[in-house]
Motif scaffolding. Structure first.
Motif, mmCIF file in Angstrom:
data_model
loop_
_atom_site.group_PDB
_atom_site.id
_atom_site.type_symbol
_atom_site.label_atom_id
_atom_site.label_comp_id
_atom_site.label_asym_id
_atom_site.label_seq_id
_atom_site.Cartn_x
_atom_site.Cartn_y
_atom_site.Cartn_z
ATOM 1 N N ARG A 184 -1.348 -4.403 6.994
ATOM 2 C CA ARG A 184 -1.694 -3.672 6.062
ATOM 3 C C ARG A 184 -1.069 -1.972 6.296
ATOM 4 N NH1 ARG A 184 -1.470 -1.460 2.168
ATOM 5 N NH2 ARG A 184 -3.118 -0.631 0.578
ATOM 6 N N ARG A 185 -1.232 -1.795 7.450
ATOM 7 C CA ARG A 185 -0.808 -0.205 7.746
ATOM 8 C C ARG A 185 0.886 -0.008 7.916
ATOM 9 N NH1 ARG A 185 -1.925 -1.612 13.727
ATOM 10 N NH2 ARG A 185 -0.016 -1.160 14.654
ATOM 11 N N ASP A 216 2.467 -2.217 6.012
ATOM 12 C CA ASP A 216 2.799 -2.394 4.806
ATOM 13 C C ASP A 216 4.408 -3.284 4.454
ATOM 14 O OD1 ASP A 216 2.256 -2.153 2.125
ATOM 15 O OD2 ASP A 216 3.491 -0.098 1.862
ATOM 16 N N ARG A 217 4.496 -4.241 5.276
ATOM 17 C CA ARG A 217 5.629 -5.208 5.078
ATOM 18 C C ARG A 217 5.268 -6.502 6.088
ATOM 19 N NH1 ARG A 217 8.673 -4.690 9.767
ATOM 20 N NH2 ARG A 217 7.754 -2.903 11.071
ATOM 21 N N SER A 239 2.723 -12.168 5.570
ATOM 22 C CA SER A 239 2.167 -11.048 4.784
ATOM 23 C C SER A 239 0.724 -11.337 4.567
ATOM 24 C CB SER A 239 3.123 -10.819 3.543
ATOM 25 O OG SER A 239 3.047 -12.492 2.868
ATOM 26 N N ARG A 241 -5.649 -8.642 1.514
ATOM 27 C CA ARG A 241 -5.340 -7.245 1.387
ATOM 28 C C ARG A 241 -6.565 -6.581 0.718
ATOM 29 N NH1 ARG A 241 -0.689 -3.482 -1.227
ATOM 30 N NH2 ARG A 241 -2.199 -1.964 -1.995
ATOM 31 N N ASP A 285 -8.667 -3.915 3.035
ATOM 32 C CA ASP A 285 -9.301 -2.634 2.300
ATOM 33 C C ASP A 285 -10.365 -2.558 2.137
ATOM 34 O OD1 ASP A 285 -6.305 -1.830 2.118
ATOM 35 O OD2 ASP A 285 -6.225 -2.591 0.038
ATOM 36 N N GLN A 309 0.217 5.860 10.298
ATOM 37 C CA GLN A 309 0.529 4.667 9.467
ATOM 38 C C GLN A 309 -0.441 4.371 8.477
ATOM 39 O OE1 GLN A 309 1.448 1.501 12.483
ATOM 40 N NE2 GLN A 309 3.175 2.179 12.945
ATOM 41 N N TRP A 310 -1.655 4.612 8.924
ATOM 42 C CA TRP A 310 -2.827 4.484 7.826
ATOM 43 C C TRP A 310 -2.815 5.477 7.059
ATOM 44 C CZ3 TRP A 310 -4.834 0.190 7.058
ATOM 45 C CH2 TRP A 310 -5.230 -0.796 8.055
ATOM 46 N N VAL A 349 -0.642 4.802 4.093
ATOM 47 C CA VAL A 349 -1.168 3.812 3.013
ATOM 48 C C VAL A 349 -2.289 3.960 2.498
ATOM 49 C CG1 VAL A 349 0.504 1.732 3.844
ATOM 50 C CG2 VAL A 349 -1.985 2.072 4.982
ATOM 51 N N HIS A 350 -3.137 4.703 3.063
ATOM 52 C CA HIS A 350 -4.596 5.312 2.544
ATOM 53 C C HIS A 350 -4.564 6.703 2.908
ATOM 54 C CE1 HIS A 350 -7.113 1.229 3.120
ATOM 55 N NE2 HIS A 350 -6.332 1.232 1.985
#
Lengths: 167, 167
Positions: free
Chosen positions: A62-63, A65-66, A112, A118, A122, B11-12, B15-16
């Motif tokens: 997630r962090r 993002d790829r 992924s 996700r 989140d 990084q977090w 994305v957030h």
DNA sequence: AGCAAGTGTTTTACTTGTAAAGTATATGAC
DNA sequence: GTCATATACTTTACAAGTAAAACACTTGCT
């Protein structure tokens, strides 16, 4: 009032009067804090049916993002390749991550987050951060900041050793 | 220069953007420091053929300087009874601890260090403390003291929770 | 005395992680 | 092209821990 590590240091002083116990004051406390925090903070993860390690993999995906390959995940989460293989199997079975082969290199695959994965991370991340915050809540914000800074200094130092590195 | 946890926090943030990552600065670093220290500090123990947990049992017997029952050892070393049973079997087989039944209570036994066990822990302990000291050596003594004090505050706080307690 | 409930320890079945070996593929020298 | 070597990942065999059950004994109530 004295914490448990201070008590242990006094016990050592009694039987080994010459011993310099100062390093224990840092390292013993660090160990003990880690264990208590881990025990507390892993409980909310269990409720979602994940271990800390599995959560860390979702977090890395997630962090960053790829897509990530298994070895990138291993480096990001400080885990062995074998451990990552097992965790990815579990996360795939639960439909939280998806795997795609590499076009050019047959050895490699790319992982992924699925929509479900996700959504889960989140939802869990803020929960986790709040929980961590509640563990620290008894400490004045300024003390928390000092602690973070000192631990940062130490971490930088420890990272300088032969040890593992990220990305 | 930035430590790995600071990188993860950035990084977090990307994305957030709304997320308060401050708790990670403490808890993430604490986790990471613990893992690096553990990895480094367990190596000298392995050379003596002991795990950290077995070393902790010898240490408890030495610093309390008296016989202990398995449940006292469990409390002292923050381990489960089952784990202690396994470790005591190993330590007995290696001739490092000896067991004696209780006179009045047939369920209980009392463990003590053998001469060999005591010699070993008295050789290992200073080694271990020196090793710990070397891990911290890059940090100014005054910074080490501050860190110890802040961790002591945190530990006292965490011990206040439902969690485990000593002796 | 006899039994229910409690305590101290060990055993069992299982989970999670690792190191080392195994498999599959890529790369570069010739 | 083909072979040696390197790389990416997985599998296997094993080590170490846990929770829950089992076991053995003690304690206190009647």
């Amino acid at each position: 009032m004295e914490d448990i590590v201070a008590q242990v240091m006094r016990q050592w002083q009694r039987v080994h009067p010459g011993l310099d116990t100062a390093p224990m004051a840092v390292i013993g406390r660090l160990n003990r804090c880690f264990l208590l925090i881990q025990q507390a903070a892993d409980a909310p993860l269990r409720e979602h049916g994940l271990t800390r390690s599995e959560f860390d993999i979702l977090g890395a995906l997630r962090r960053l993002d790829r897509e990530l390959t298994p070895s990138q995940i291993a480096r990001e989460t400080f885990a062995s390749g074998a451990a990552v293989t097992k965790r990815l199997r579990f996360l795939e079975e639960r439909g939280l991550v998806a795997r795609r082969p590499d076009d050019r290199d047959g050895r490699v695959s790319h992982l992924s987050l699925t929509g479900q994965g996700r959504t889960l991370i989140d939802r869990m991340l803020p929960e986790q951060v709040d929980y961590d915050a509640s563990l620290l809540a008894g400490l004045a914000v300024e003390r928390q900041r000092e602690l973070a800074e000192l631990l940062g200094e130490l971490l930088l130092l420890l990272e300088g050793r032969p040890g593992v590195r990220a990305l």
